[in-house]
Enzyme design. Sequence first.
Site, PDB file in Angstrom:
ATOM      1  N   SER A  82       0.538  -1.283   0.079  1.00  0.00           N
ATOM      2  CA  SER A  82      -0.263   0.581  -0.124  1.00  0.00           C
ATOM      3  C   SER A  82       1.036   1.698  -0.258  1.00  0.00           C
ATOM      4  CB  SER A  82      -0.787   0.140   1.345  1.00  0.00           C
ATOM      5  OG  SER A  82      -0.393   0.186   2.595  1.00  0.00           O
ATOM      6  N   LYS A 153       0.804   4.653   6.679  1.00  0.00           N
ATOM      7  CA  LYS A 153       0.156   5.700   5.807  1.00  0.00           C
ATOM      8  C   LYS A 153       1.332   6.893   5.539  1.00  0.00           C
ATOM      9  CE  LYS A 153      -3.011   1.946   4.742  1.00  0.00           C
ATOM     10  NZ  LYS A 153      -2.761   1.673   3.810  1.00  0.00           N
TER      11      LYS A 153
END
Length: 276
Positions: A82, A153
């Site tokens: 990701s 993230k």
Amino acid sequence: MDTDAQFAQLPERDHSPEPVEGEEQGSRSAHVRGSSPLRALREWATGGGPLRRAVLLLACCMVFVLLVSSYLVQPFLIPSGSMENTLRIGDRVLVNKLAYRFGDTPRRGDVIVFDGTDSFVQDPPPENPVTAVIRKAGSSVGLMTPAGTDYVKRVVGIGGDRVTCCDKRGLLQVNGHPVLEDGYLHPGDAPSRVPFDIVVPEGKLWVMGDHRDDSRDSRDHLGEPGGGTVPVDRVIGRADWIGWPFGRIRSLPRTGAFDGVPAPGRGAAHGGMPHG
């Protein structure tokens, strides 16, 4: 009766404060003082041969590593793609746990590791206690994947920001300012293929993966409690370095993509409603 003669024959008592040499002559209190727990532990640690000393050294090293990873720097194994190409599957990033401990707060563009409980994960799956201990010990040194509630993230919006996507050029906007994400966005990805307009509550963060087409991030949790935002107090630390594999060892510098973003204005703080 010649009492003086009797007393003269009795042996003279030794008034010296020093005990007589020899094991049998020492006082009882001297033996008690010499058998302290600390001395007994030292004798046990040094008297068991090389194997015992090696085990003790290994145990001390493990305790030291666990203390460092708990309070200073923790290796974090990247389990998914990701964050490609910034971070790849199998990378070990070093998470700086002191980054936000002394008054500093996450900034736009920071790569963070956080606990997604109650934001990205509403009902954490149960875990066997023994397995949990083993996994925690292994993940603390980067040998095992982290807990299923831990995520890595990039911070896109902080408290008060209005984050929207996308403008006519297909760019992400923060407080009305277009953000050029070419420096870290995965090649071929759009900033987002899902339109959204969110005002980040105070004390929360809006986070997204660099590989937008392969990232479950704040966008995927808009309809859940918290609206996809992550509480600042759930941040574990900032990913500052890649520590492994050897060929990828490097620091993770701050991006300049958000340098021109203005502070949240009155309209940004109150004018947006989340949708997606």
